[in-house]
Design an enzyme around this catalytic site. Structure first.
Site, PDB file in Angstrom:
ATOM      1  N   GLY A  13       0.783  -1.232   0.000  1.00  0.00           N
ATOM      2  CA  GLY A  13       0.000   0.000   0.000  1.00  0.00           C
ATOM      3  C   GLY A  13       0.812   1.278   0.000  1.00  0.00           C
ATOM      4  O   GLY A  13       0.353   2.313   0.488  1.00  0.00           O
ATOM      5  N   ARG A  92      -5.241  -8.496  -9.010  1.00  0.00           N
ATOM      6  CA  ARG A  92      -6.211  -9.382  -9.663  1.00  0.00           C
ATOM      7  C   ARG A  92      -6.703  -8.720 -10.944  1.00  0.00           C
ATOM      8  O   ARG A  92      -6.855  -7.500 -10.990  1.00  0.00           O
ATOM      9  CB  ARG A  92      -7.435  -9.632  -8.751  1.00  0.00           C
ATOM     10  CG  ARG A  92      -7.124 -10.321  -7.455  1.00  0.00           C
ATOM     11  CD  ARG A  92      -6.775 -11.757  -7.621  1.00  0.00           C
ATOM     12  NE  ARG A  92      -7.886 -12.591  -8.126  1.00  0.00           N
ATOM     13  CZ  ARG A  92      -7.727 -13.871  -8.438  1.00  0.00           C
ATOM     14  NH1 ARG A  92      -6.551 -14.439  -8.351  1.00  0.00           N
ATOM     15  NH2 ARG A  92      -8.740 -14.595  -8.862  1.00  0.00           N
ATOM     16  N   ASN A 108      -5.291   3.129 -12.901  1.00  0.00           N
ATOM     17  CA  ASN A 108      -4.322   2.161 -12.415  1.00  0.00           C
ATOM     18  C   ASN A 108      -2.928   2.736 -12.574  1.00  0.00           C
ATOM     19  O   ASN A 108      -2.673   3.560 -13.459  1.00  0.00           O
ATOM     20  CB  ASN A 108      -4.410   0.837 -13.199  1.00  0.00           C
ATOM     21  CG  ASN A 108      -3.430  -0.224 -12.693  1.00  0.00           C
ATOM     22  OD1 ASN A 108      -3.289  -0.407 -11.482  1.00  0.00           O
ATOM     23  ND2 ASN A 108      -2.747  -0.883 -13.608  1.00  0.00           N
ATOM     24  N   HIS A 110       0.960   1.474 -13.183  1.00  0.00           N
ATOM     25  CA  HIS A 110       1.700   0.288 -13.632  1.00  0.00           C
ATOM     26  C   HIS A 110       3.182   0.659 -13.724  1.00  0.00           C
ATOM     27  O   HIS A 110       3.526   1.686 -14.340  1.00  0.00           O
ATOM     28  CB  HIS A 110       1.184  -0.181 -14.999  1.00  0.00           C
ATOM     29  CG  HIS A 110       1.891  -1.396 -15.525  1.00  0.00           C
ATOM     30  ND1 HIS A 110       1.640  -2.659 -15.033  1.00  0.00           N
ATOM     31  CD2 HIS A 110       2.850  -1.525 -16.464  1.00  0.00           C
ATOM     32  CE1 HIS A 110       2.426  -3.518 -15.668  1.00  0.00           C
ATOM     33  NE2 HIS A 110       3.162  -2.863 -16.545  1.00  0.00           N
ATOM     34  N   SER A 137       3.548   4.354 -15.253  1.00  0.00           N
ATOM     35  CA  SER A 137       2.452   4.972 -16.017  1.00  0.00           C
ATOM     36  C   SER A 137       1.155   4.934 -15.203  1.00  0.00           C
ATOM     37  O   SER A 137       0.874   3.917 -14.550  1.00  0.00           O
ATOM     38  CB  SER A 137       2.203   4.187 -17.320  1.00  0.00           C
ATOM     39  OG  SER A 137       3.403   3.997 -18.055  1.00  0.00           O
ATOM     40  N   GLU A 144      -8.640  -4.379 -21.451  1.00  0.00           N
ATOM     41  CA  GLU A 144      -7.341  -4.907 -21.906  1.00  0.00           C
ATOM     42  C   GLU A 144      -6.293  -4.695 -20.820  1.00  0.00           C
ATOM     43  O   GLU A 144      -6.008  -3.549 -20.436  1.00  0.00           O
ATOM     44  CB  GLU A 144      -6.923  -4.186 -23.197  1.00  0.00           C
ATOM     45  CG  GLU A 144      -5.689  -4.771 -23.837  1.00  0.00           C
ATOM     46  CD  GLU A 144      -5.276  -3.994 -25.085  1.00  0.00           C
ATOM     47  OE1 GLU A 144      -5.892  -2.945 -25.375  1.00  0.00           O
ATOM     48  OE2 GLU A 144      -4.305  -4.433 -25.753  1.00  0.00           O
ATOM     49  N   ASP A 146      -3.573  -3.643 -18.578  1.00  0.00           N
ATOM     50  CA  ASP A 146      -2.516  -2.624 -18.710  1.00  0.00           C
ATOM     51  C   ASP A 146      -2.535  -1.981 -20.098  1.00  0.00           C
ATOM     52  O   ASP A 146      -1.512  -1.477 -20.576  1.00  0.00           O
ATOM     53  CB  ASP A 146      -1.132  -3.239 -18.456  1.00  0.00           C
ATOM     54  CG  ASP A 146      -1.032  -3.817 -17.048  1.00  0.00           C
ATOM     55  OD1 ASP A 146      -0.323  -4.829 -16.892  1.00  0.00           O
ATOM     56  OD2 ASP A 146      -1.681  -3.281 -16.130  1.00  0.00           O
TER      57      ASP A 146
HETATM   58  C1  GRF Z   1       3.951  -0.884  -7.150  1.00  0.00           C
HETATM   59  O1  GRF Z   1       5.153  -0.879  -7.897  1.00  0.00           O
HETATM   60  C2  GRF Z   1       2.778  -0.719  -8.090  1.00  0.00           C
HETATM   61  O2  GRF Z   1       3.100   0.037  -9.235  1.00  0.00           O
HETATM   62  C3  GRF Z   1       2.489  -2.113  -8.487  1.00  0.00           C
HETATM   63  O3  GRF Z   1       2.587  -2.820  -7.260  1.00  0.00           O
HETATM   64  C4  GRF Z   1       3.723  -2.277  -6.541  1.00  0.00           C
HETATM   65  C5  GRF Z   1       3.438  -2.293  -5.047  1.00  0.00           C
HETATM   66  O4  GRF Z   1       2.508  -1.316  -4.787  1.00  0.00           O
HETATM   67  N1  GRF Z   1       1.200  -2.249  -9.118  1.00  0.00           N
HETATM   68  P1  GRF Z   1       2.018  -0.911  -3.290  1.00  0.00           P
HETATM   69  O5  GRF Z   1       3.236  -0.825  -2.375  1.00  0.00           O
HETATM   70  O6  GRF Z   1       1.104  -2.027  -2.809  1.00  0.00           O
HETATM   71  O7  GRF Z   1       1.347   0.394  -3.489  1.00  0.00           O
END
Ligand code: GRF
Length: 220
Positions: A13, A92, A108, A110, A137, A144, A146
């Site tokens: 998080g 998920r 989102n 990524h 990003s 689709e 990502d």
């Molecule tokens: C991050 O790099 C995020 O971009 C990816 O999951 C990683 C961990 O995220 N989707 P977080 O620490 O749970 O926010």
């Protein structure tokens, strides 16, 4: 009117923490009203609870199949009735009907320079390919994986001594934790929209993602 955010998490998080901080200090005119995790043990849940944010667990192991999980997740999100739905380390793949219902209101983050390196293990892939740059990003979510239109991208150089962990941490700390709160502020302030798969910013179609140079001072 302060926008209501629902944030979906699966892990530590760190993006949630950055989003919460930005809401708390006023840089983002929104309130995180619900954090939903598919994993009961996600540390992000403890952070949310410590900050008085309502939490819900929709444990994918507790459902017979994807459709049942998707329905339970959709019900939890609809109950929260968010203005914007933010995926932040959510691991998920969401069902198409949920994604389509939140089209234009779901973001989102990524950790790659999309469309390069969709999916998992992006840092490993960049190092294995010997690429000179990497980044993250923020995009609108579409069915689709990502593949949605990219709003903002931050870039960094890949250093010869970079390990997977070191590169991942630099991308997170220097890029993700800046661009996600900024994109969220643009979203809740009405400056962002998506039309026919194109990002609209301040009413104009973007031909390329916004960059770190476009960050407002408060997010640098
Ligand atoms: C991050 O790099 C995020 O971009 C990816 O999951 C990683 C961990 O995220 N989707 P977080 O620490 O749970 O926010």
């Amino acid at each position: 009117m302060t926008a209501r955010l629902c944030v979906l998490v699966s892990g530590r998080g760190r993006n949630l923490q950055a989003l919460q901080a930005a809401c708390a200090d006023g840089r983002v005119d929104a309130r995180i009203t619900q954090v939903i995790s598919n994993r009961p043990d996600a540390p992000a849940l403890g952070f949310a609870e410590a900050h008085g944010i309502a939490t819900t667990v929709v444990d994918h192991h507790a459902y017979a199949g994807r459709a049942a999980f998707d329905a339970a997740l959709a019900a939890a999100i609809d109950t929260a009735a968010p203005d914007w739905l933010l995926l932040a380390g959510f691991m998920r793949i969401l069902g198409d009907d949920l994604v389509l219902r939140y089209t234009g209101r779901m973001l989102n983050i990524h950790p790659s320079l999309l469309p390069r390196h969709r999916g998992l293990n992006t840092h490993e892939a960049v190092l294995a390919a010997g690429e000179a740059e990497h980044g993250a990003s923020v995009h609108f979510v579409t069915p689709e994986l990502d593949g949605g239109p990219v709003i903002i991208q931050g870039r960094c150089r890949v250093l010869p001594q970079d390990s997977v962990a070191g590169l991942a941490d630099r991308v997170l700390q220097e890029i993700e934790l800046r661009i996600y709160p900024q994109a969220t502020q643009w979203a809740v302030s009405g400056r962002l929209a998506v039309a026919d798969g194109t990002v609209m910013f301040d009413g104009r179609a973007r031909t390329s993602p916004l960059t770190l140079d476009d960050l407002e001072d408060a997010f640098r």
